[in-house]
Design a protein around this motif. Structure first.
Motif, PDB file in Angstrom:
ATOM      1  N   HIS B  41       0.825  -1.207   0.000  1.00  0.00           N
ATOM      2  CA  HIS B  41       0.000   0.000   0.000  1.00  0.00           C
ATOM      3  C   HIS B  41       0.860   1.259   0.000  1.00  0.00           C
ATOM      4  CE1 HIS B  41      -3.150  -2.814   0.876  1.00  0.00           C
ATOM      5  NE2 HIS B  41      -4.057  -1.865   0.938  1.00  0.00           N
ATOM      6  N   ALA B  78     -11.099  10.571   0.519  1.00  0.00           N
ATOM      7  CA  ALA B  78     -12.145   9.997  -0.333  1.00  0.00           C
ATOM      8  C   ALA B  78     -11.809  10.226  -1.801  1.00  0.00           C
ATOM      9  CB  ALA B  78     -13.497  10.619   0.013  1.00  0.00           C
ATOM     10  N   GLY B  81      -9.574   7.797  -3.248  1.00  0.00           N
ATOM     11  CA  GLY B  81      -9.987   6.404  -3.069  1.00  0.00           C
ATOM     12  C   GLY B  81      -9.255   5.735  -1.931  1.00  0.00           C
ATOM     13  N   ALA B  82      -8.777   6.531  -0.973  1.00  0.00           N
ATOM     14  CA  ALA B  82      -7.979   5.978   0.128  1.00  0.00           C
ATOM     15  C   ALA B  82      -8.859   5.603   1.310  1.00  0.00           C
ATOM     16  CB  ALA B  82      -6.914   6.981   0.559  1.00  0.00           C
ATOM     17  N   ARG B  83      -8.386   4.667   2.087  1.00  0.00           N
ATOM     18  CA  ARG B  83      -9.030   4.211   3.327  1.00  0.00           C
ATOM     19  C   ARG B  83      -8.358   4.937   4.491  1.00  0.00           C
ATOM     20  NH1 ARG B  83      -7.489  -1.900   5.081  1.00  0.00           N
ATOM     21  NH2 ARG B  83      -5.460  -0.963   4.758  1.00  0.00           N
ATOM     22  N   VAL B 139      -3.831   3.164   0.294  1.00  0.00           N
ATOM     23  CA  VAL B 139      -4.437   2.764  -0.964  1.00  0.00           C
ATOM     24  C   VAL B 139      -3.486   1.733  -1.590  1.00  0.00           C
ATOM     25  CG1 VAL B 139      -3.347   4.685  -2.217  1.00  0.00           C
ATOM     26  CG2 VAL B 139      -5.480   3.756  -3.054  1.00  0.00           C
ATOM     27  N   GLN B 143      -2.779   2.589  -7.237  1.00  0.00           N
ATOM     28  CA  GLN B 143      -4.217   2.624  -7.545  1.00  0.00           C
ATOM     29  C   GLN B 143      -4.939   3.882  -7.081  1.00  0.00           C
ATOM     30  OE1 GLN B 143      -6.511  -0.917  -6.848  1.00  0.00           O
ATOM     31  NE2 GLN B 143      -4.763  -2.243  -7.192  1.00  0.00           N
ATOM     32  N   ALA B 144      -4.213   4.851  -6.553  1.00  0.00           N
ATOM     33  CA  ALA B 144      -4.896   6.069  -6.095  1.00  0.00           C
ATOM     34  C   ALA B 144      -5.569   6.767  -7.266  1.00  0.00           C
ATOM     35  CB  ALA B 144      -3.899   7.003  -5.421  1.00  0.00           C
ATOM     36  N   LEU B 194     -16.245   8.577   1.553  1.00  0.00           N
ATOM     37  CA  LEU B 194     -15.150   7.603   1.617  1.00  0.00           C
ATOM     38  C   LEU B 194     -15.497   6.296   0.913  1.00  0.00           C
ATOM     39  CD1 LEU B 194     -14.184   8.392   5.280  1.00  0.00           C
ATOM     40  CD2 LEU B 194     -12.623   8.597   3.344  1.00  0.00           C
ATOM     41  N   GLN B 198     -13.597   4.775  -2.537  1.00  0.00           N
ATOM     42  CA  GLN B 198     -12.940   3.464  -2.628  1.00  0.00           C
ATOM     43  C   GLN B 198     -13.628   2.574  -3.670  1.00  0.00           C
ATOM     44  OE1 GLN B 198     -11.808   1.923   1.486  1.00  0.00           O
ATOM     45  NE2 GLN B 198     -12.634   3.919   2.023  1.00  0.00           N
ATOM     46  N   ARG B 201     -12.510   3.761  -7.215  1.00  0.00           N
ATOM     47  CA  ARG B 201     -11.069   3.911  -7.447  1.00  0.00           C
ATOM     48  C   ARG B 201     -10.582   3.194  -8.695  1.00  0.00           C
ATOM     49  NH1 ARG B 201      -8.772   1.808  -2.458  1.00  0.00           N
ATOM     50  NH2 ARG B 201      -8.881  -0.192  -3.527  1.00  0.00           N
TER      51      ARG B 201
END
Lengths: 319, 319
Positions: B41, B78, B81-83, B139, B143-144, B194, B198, B201
């Motif tokens: 990640h 968000a 696309g991150a957690r 992420v 893939q971000a 959020l 994701q 993404r």
């Protein structure tokens, strides 16, 4: 009039000509910055806010304000033995004056360059001048230098010298504005002890920075580790000329309580002491024994007249 | 009088009874927080500062101020696309009023709990009220969701509805203080997208949040991707009752330029559109097509009377 995006583009974006820093997958200019962590490492994160006329004088040279805002945040990475990976700046400004911004950004970026701390993100908002700096570092997993872990019998030692931050503040307030003076430099353009922190990481059992004042931060270390300490005031490494400038009693008081000294306090087992001194010497940083850890809680060895309160917001401030 | 360390301990430290969040190796209370990155990640980082009477009204409910300060920062995660993995808060206060702090901290921590964003560090300083929030997310590497990558022919779409942030601000200024009103809630207690970020993404080619206003942020996306766009004003998903509250023309103007809508704008290839809609529906989030990406630069389809300037500090502010 400069807009928010102009300010970011003009002063805080790395020129395309500069090579990207290792590990920075995406810097300033998107919703987030992206960092690639190194395998086997933990991330160390800290934030420090510098507020005008609370943490620095508003009329200080802008280069010094920029340098200082980053330096005080980097000192927290140093205290964990972490290596800087990047920083984010939350800049709040009452007005956008190009000359001031140019000089401020120069001081910030110059320390960033010297310490390999690229600015990877941030924001600019309108309000009373304040600079929030979030630093991100890394450290081999499980090896960060924490406040817990100091054990009775170990040596307490500090890097560099003490009291300069406090004396430099007083000097500025009294109208002394020669930045070449080491006391003023200690206050306005401190050097975070990054190399020493990394060098001491696997030798010291515990450590922290002493920006709140030596006694206050020693108290934090003792409470976190469940120990006490005995100090030898005569062993404190006073900043050069501090004695002469303040007199002996006030110099000791500044060294113990003054705050704004961005030095590290570590607890080192006897067996590691020679190595610790050698490694610090290799970084050109003095490491001075100032006392010992004790099983009995509390801090002893300091006459009551030399005990002040460390810097705390909302309760009346520094000594 | 509450001191800095009392404030941190009382309002911003997780009780020992709460289980630690996964990946947080060390939280509030040392020089730095420590995060354990997940293998494969990248870390996503962003900072957002909320200044009293610039970003929120000083007399807003403290819970809303705390919620909002975290929400606007999470919106940047968000958008990538991150957690969320954690956050740091730099809180600047002019005075320490226990009831206000209790309610502020409750709003902040409640949103942190709902979004799995533990507070892992921060500082408290004295000055004009401002809240700087640094968010850390992760992420899968590479893939971000960036601002670059939008391609001609793709659909432009937004989550949720538009114009509510602007209308809510006007409503508050006009004395409407019913937080259950959806327009006021859109402004004061926005929900960061959020889950949608994701979910989108790996389907969207580019994306960002539209907190600066749809047209301003679409401009950012177009410039970063080297494309243009054509919009259909009639397709804009206006916030509920926005038409009635502001009238049609002002409602469209607010939706296009208002800012403070913490929604996502994404560019989605035709082949991924059905999936994108399904995934957003599964998150209970509307995803509305509002136009298309074009090879020709510039934004078309918006009458000049509906074009304002997005929110920018220092240049006169929002529309």
């Amino acid at each position: 009039m400069l807009g928010e995006f102009d300010i970011i583009a003009r002063y805080f974006t790395t020129p395309d000509s500069e090579p990207p820093m290792p590990g920075v997958a995406l810097g300033v200019g998107d919703d987030c910055a992206l960092l690639s962590p190194e395998a086997g490492h933990e991330l160390a994160l800290s934030v420090d806010t510098s507020v005008v006329d609370v943490h620095f004088p508003g009329d200080a040279p802008p280069e010094a304000i920029g340098h200082r805002a980053l330096a005080v945040a980097l000192s927290d990475l140093a205290a964990m033995g972490a290596r800087p990976r990047g920083c984010l700046m939350a800049l709040t400004l009452s007005h956008a004056e190009p000359d001031w911004l140019e000089r401020f950004a120069h001081g910030f970026r110059e320390l960033g360059r010297r310490t390999a701390t690229p600015l990877i993100g941030g924001d600019v908002t309108r309000g009373s001048l304040s600079i929030g700096v979030t630093v991100i570092g890394d450290v081999p997993a499980g090896q960060a230098l924490r406040r817990t872990g100091a054990a009775p019998g170990e040596r307490l030692a500090v890097t560099g010298s003490l009291g300069g931050g406090h004396a430099g503040l007083r000097m500025w307030q009294a109208g002394g504005h020669d930045l070449a003076d080491p006391l003023l430099a200690a206050y306005l353009t401190p050097t975070p002890q990054l190399a020493a922190g990394q060098a001491l990481r696997d030798l010291a059992s515990a450590g922290l920075d002493i920006s709140d004042g030596l006694l206050a931060d020693l108290g934090h270390l003792c409470r976190a580790s469940g120990v006490g300490a005995v100090l030898s005031p005569d062993d404190l490494p006073l900043a050069p000329s501090l004695d002469m400038t303040l007199g002996r009693e006030a110099a000791l008081h500044a060294a113990l309580n003054g705050g704004d000294d961005y030095q590290l306090l570590v607890s080192v087992p006897d067996a590691a002491w020679a190595d610790a001194q050698q490694r610090c010497a290799a970084c050109d940083v003095a490491l001075t024994e100032i006392g010992r850890v004790t099983a009995e809680p509390g801090i002893r060895g300091i006459p009551e007249t030399l005990q002040g309160v460390g810097w705390q917001h909302f309760t009346g401030g520094a000594s």
